[in-house]
Scaffold this motif. Structure first.
Motif, PDB file in Angstrom:
ATOM      1  N   MET A 361      24.866  35.728  64.753  1.00  0.00           N
ATOM      2  CA  MET A 361      25.321  34.334  64.697  1.00  0.00           C
ATOM      3  C   MET A 361      24.340  33.368  65.352  1.00  0.00           C
ATOM      4  O   MET A 361      24.722  32.238  65.697  1.00  0.00           O
ATOM      5  CB  MET A 361      26.694  34.228  65.371  1.00  0.00           C
ATOM      6  CG  MET A 361      27.800  34.985  64.675  1.00  0.00           C
ATOM      7  SD  MET A 361      28.171  34.298  63.039  1.00  0.00           S
ATOM      8  CE  MET A 361      28.895  32.732  63.474  1.00  0.00           C
ATOM      9  N   LEU A 373      33.447  37.890  59.685  1.00  0.00           N
ATOM     10  CA  LEU A 373      32.123  38.505  59.808  1.00  0.00           C
ATOM     11  C   LEU A 373      32.076  39.955  59.326  1.00  0.00           C
ATOM     12  O   LEU A 373      30.991  40.528  59.232  1.00  0.00           O
ATOM     13  CB  LEU A 373      31.643  38.429  61.266  1.00  0.00           C
ATOM     14  CG  LEU A 373      31.232  37.038  61.764  1.00  0.00           C
ATOM     15  CD1 LEU A 373      30.846  37.094  63.237  1.00  0.00           C
ATOM     16  CD2 LEU A 373      30.072  36.490  60.953  1.00  0.00           C
ATOM     17  N   LYS A 376      29.665  40.431  56.628  1.00  0.00           N
ATOM     18  CA  LYS A 376      28.234  40.298  56.913  1.00  0.00           C
ATOM     19  C   LYS A 376      27.708  41.427  57.799  1.00  0.00           C
ATOM     20  O   LYS A 376      26.562  41.854  57.639  1.00  0.00           O
ATOM     21  CB  LYS A 376      27.970  38.948  57.592  1.00  0.00           C
ATOM     22  CG  LYS A 376      28.258  37.751  56.707  1.00  0.00           C
ATOM     23  CD  LYS A 376      27.240  37.672  55.581  1.00  0.00           C
ATOM     24  CE  LYS A 376      27.411  36.432  54.739  1.00  0.00           C
ATOM     25  NZ  LYS A 376      26.385  36.320  53.683  1.00  0.00           N
ATOM     26  N   THR A 448      36.196  32.375  57.622  1.00  0.00           N
ATOM     27  CA  THR A 448      35.160  32.042  58.594  1.00  0.00           C
ATOM     28  C   THR A 448      35.304  30.605  59.090  1.00  0.00           C
ATOM     29  O   THR A 448      35.678  29.700  58.322  1.00  0.00           O
ATOM     30  CB  THR A 448      33.761  32.253  58.003  1.00  0.00           C
ATOM     31  OG1 THR A 448      32.790  32.024  59.020  1.00  0.00           O
ATOM     32  CG2 THR A 448      33.503  31.289  56.847  1.00  0.00           C
ATOM     33  N   ALA A 450      32.661  29.487  61.033  1.00  0.00           N
ATOM     34  CA  ALA A 450      31.266  29.186  61.339  1.00  0.00           C
ATOM     35  C   ALA A 450      30.715  28.201  60.309  1.00  0.00           C
ATOM     36  O   ALA A 450      31.250  28.069  59.199  1.00  0.00           O
ATOM     37  CB  ALA A 450      30.441  30.470  61.321  1.00  0.00           C
ATOM     38  N   HIS A 452      28.220  26.964  57.453  1.00  0.00           N
ATOM     39  CA  HIS A 452      27.804  27.770  56.302  1.00  0.00           C
ATOM     40  C   HIS A 452      26.412  28.359  56.479  1.00  0.00           C
ATOM     41  O   HIS A 452      26.154  29.501  56.076  1.00  0.00           O
ATOM     42  CB  HIS A 452      27.872  26.918  55.020  1.00  0.00           C
ATOM     43  CG  HIS A 452      29.260  26.528  54.642  1.00  0.00           C
ATOM     44  ND1 HIS A 452      30.236  27.456  54.324  1.00  0.00           N
ATOM     45  CD2 HIS A 452      29.856  25.311  54.551  1.00  0.00           C
ATOM     46  CE1 HIS A 452      31.368  26.838  54.037  1.00  0.00           C
ATOM     47  NE2 HIS A 452      31.175  25.532  54.174  1.00  0.00           N
ATOM     48  N   PHE A 455      26.651  31.366  58.882  1.00  0.00           N
ATOM     49  CA  PHE A 455      27.388  32.472  58.268  1.00  0.00           C
ATOM     50  C   PHE A 455      26.578  33.124  57.143  1.00  0.00           C
ATOM     51  O   PHE A 455      26.517  34.353  57.037  1.00  0.00           O
ATOM     52  CB  PHE A 455      28.726  31.972  57.728  1.00  0.00           C
ATOM     53  CG  PHE A 455      29.586  33.050  57.146  1.00  0.00           C
ATOM     54  CD1 PHE A 455      30.303  33.910  57.969  1.00  0.00           C
ATOM     55  CD2 PHE A 455      29.670  33.221  55.767  1.00  0.00           C
ATOM     56  CE1 PHE A 455      31.087  34.917  57.433  1.00  0.00           C
ATOM     57  CE2 PHE A 455      30.467  34.220  55.221  1.00  0.00           C
ATOM     58  CZ  PHE A 455      31.169  35.067  56.063  1.00  0.00           C
TER      59      PHE A 455
END
Length: 640
Positions: A361, A373, A376, A448, A450, A452, A455
């Motif tokens: 992150m 997450l 990811k 999410t 976060a 963009h 992320f």
């Protein structure tokens, strides 16, 4: 030779990286320090097999140290099962942290300095756990404090990092002062600082007293309380815990090394090592039990509302240390060290897993800006879930065996405070489950939160970061059921071989409801966290608004920092400023060097005015001087 290699290889790595890091380069510094500590870890497992599993003991003389009057001791290694366990824990976690740091710190310009500090910390901790006398232990104790100061403040250009390092150093000095007094007390009482001599002779002093403030106190109780104060500082127990969350300002691998397996467990090791002395003081053990149980609950309540991913795990560490201490207080020393052993794996796993999240992150640590997450970084998610299963006590993960053993030992004990410890232990198990799964759900699941860009670019770390996570995950899975038989089960007496007292609890006599209470608490915490953070995601905010006073109380860590700031920090600064301005500047400097210099300067300035450059001024001065001389001569000649 093997023991000397284990202890001194990290020191060699520190010297090479610290003195020659710039010449040999970043890569060589990393490989040398990590390689030497890894060799030490492999040798430590060999010692564990020979000593702990083989029922052996050993003592290694390094050099003669002090011989002054009645005080004499050498630098030597005491190798028994307790030492062997600590060697495995310290070197294994340190080696994995070294390798992990190669990936995590790859962008840092000061890698040789960082790896040198890691190795110095490891050496100091090894000095502590292999000591066979109190002075040697204190040497390692202070070395760990110094190295932790350097590591926490590694990014010294950040004001918050330097402040956290100073705070850790100062708070630990409070505990260390108690430890030092305890050492003096032990020597005054027994005439020795050698462990074997102290333990062999302590029984004859069980009725000895010390007079203080007009009251006679049991000498062994006083000594044990002082030693425990030292342990409270290093192991962040209630009252001396405030440094630990702020220590998160250091790099994440530092958090794993300090808070998982090494520095914070030094206090647990100290009390376990001195179990033959604590056995003679029920009052000191009562104090250990109450403070440990209170810490387990207190820290868990704060962890409920923290939003920084590392701070949640830091308060988790504080809480788990509370479990270890109340186990020591009810004399379940074997259970305490067993939890220390398993905790090292799953807590290092959680910290390094958090480091992988932060790495992915782009150094974001606020869980409110995460979520989703698992898409990811699925590997990091998997290992952190394993860490959660271990810390919350799900069968067959490590925490199930060690933490449940502690709770059962507290229930079975008839020592003062044991039932309080049992209740606090079960309550903390519920809170631990809630905040652990809250961390997992907020970080990896749901939509999410976060931005963009962050992320979209989130990704797993390199293999050098993932392999240590995989090794620690295996430890978090297997350490409990593989070690249970030896640490606290039927083979405990043979395994420990008198290194610590084996509690020998009769778990089969525990009622079913009591035995399953930690599991029920864990399950309730998991379900509540899922309800709050997966099903009704607006509920946490509404709950915080409804219980605003309680939420603020927990968010502000029970206002301990504010209280200490009012009671200690502000008065200390006021006294410091008063002594500086009034004492130093106005009094000492004013009447001392500055005053004399000012007087000379004033006289010189006035004398300088006499040199005007006019002849009649000089003639007038000569006449005045001649008149004064004649007057003096006439008066002296007249006998006046």
């Amino acid at each position: 030779m093997i023991y000397k290699a284990i202890v001194f290889l990290p020191l060699i790595g520190f010297l090479i990286a610290g003195l020659f890091g710039r010449k040999i380069g970043d890569r060589a510094s990393q490989l040398i320090t990590a390689g030497l500590v890894t060799v030490g870890a492999i040798l430590s497992w060999k010692v564990f097999g020979n000593i702990a599993m083989g029922g052996g003991k050993d003592s290694v003389h390094v050099l003669d140290w002090v011989n002054s009057g009645t005080l004499h001791f050498a630098w030597a290694f005491k190798i028994d099962t307790l030492t062997a366990v600590m060697l495995v824990v310290v070197n294994s976690v340190s080696a994995l942290v070294h390798w992990y740091s190669m990936g995590y710190m790859h962008e840092d310009p000061d890698k040789p300095r960082f790896f040198a500090y890691l190795s110095l910390f490891t050496f100091a901790m090894l000095m502590l756990v292999t000591s066979d006398n109190l002075v040697q232990m204190f040497f390692g104790w202070e070395g760990v404090g110094l190295a932790s100061y350097l590591l926490i403040g590694f990014w010294f250009k950040k004001p918050s990092a330097t402040a956290a390092a100073i705070k850790a150093f100062v708070v630990n000095r409070v505990g260390d002062f108690g430890f030092a007094l305890g050492i003096y007390g032990v020597f005054a009482l027994t005439g020795s600082v050698m462990f074997d001599d102290i333990f062999a002779n302590i029984g004859q002093f069980q009725h000895a007293t010390i007079t203080f403030l007009g009251h006679d106190w049991n000498a062994i109780t006083v000594v044990c309380v002082l030693l425990f104060i030292g342990a409270m500082g290093k192991s962040a127990q209630l009252g001396l815990h405030t440094w630990l969350p702020d220590a998160m300002e250091g790099p994440t691998p530092v958090s794993a090394l300090i808070h998982a397996a090494t520095m914070v467990t030094a206090g647990v090791f100290l009390v376990a090592r001195f179990s033959p002395v604590f056995a003679f003081s029920a009052d000191a053990l009562h104090m250990v039990t109450i403070i440990g149980a209170s810490t387990a609950f207190f820290a868990a309540t704060i962890g409920l509302v923290q939003n920084d991913i590392k701070r949640v795990i830091a308060y988790s560490t504080c809480s788990q240390l509370g479990y270890m201490f109340f186990a020591l207080g009810v004399q379940a020393y074997d259970a305490a060290i067993f939890h220390l052993f398993t905790h090292a794996f799953f807590k290092a796993l959680l910290f390094l897993g958090a480091g992988s999240v932060i790495h992915a992150m782009h150094h974001e640590q606020d869980m409110r800006k995460m979520g989703g997450l698992w898409k990811k970084i699925p590997f990091t998610m998997a290992v952190m879930v394993i860490g959660n299963l271990a810390i919350t006590g799900v069968y067959p993960f490590a925490g199930y065996f060690s933490k449940d053993t502690i709770i059962e030992a507290a229930y079975l004990s008839d020592a003062a405070g044991s039932q309080y410890a049992f209740v606090m232990g079960v309550a903390a198990a519920f809170l631990t489950s809630f905040y652990s799964w809250r961390l997992a759900f907020m970080t990896f699941f749901g939509e999410t939160r976060a931005d963009h860009h962050t992320f979209d670019h989130a990704h797993e770390g390199p293999w050098v970061m993932r392999i240590p996570l995989a090794v620690l995950a295996f430890g978090a899975i297997a350490a409990g059921f593989l070690g249970h038989h030896y640490f606290v089960g039927e083979g405990a007496s043979t395994f420990w071989n008198h290194a610590v007292v084996v509690h020998g609890g009769e778990e089969e006599h525990i009622p079913f409801a009591i035995k399953e209470s930690p599991f029920v608490a864990m399950l309730l915490g998991l379900l509540l966290a899922a309800w709050f953070y997966l099903r009704k995601t607006d509920l946490p905010k509404r709950t915080a608004e409804t219980w605003e006073v309680l939420y603020d109380f927990l968010l502000n860590k029970w206002y301990f920092d504010e209280l200490y700031d009012f009671l200690f920090v502000r008065p200390a600064f006021w006294i410091g400023r008063f002594l500086w301005k009034r004492g130093d500047e106005q009094t000492i400097d004013g009447y001392g060097p500055n005053g004399i210099a000012s007087a000379v300067a004033t006289i010189a300035a006035r004398a300088r005015k006499l040199q005007s450059g006019y002849v009649y001024h000089y003639a007038f001065a000569m006449i005045i001087g001649l008149a004064a001389f004649v007057t003096w001569f006439m008066a002296h000649g007249a006998g006046l």
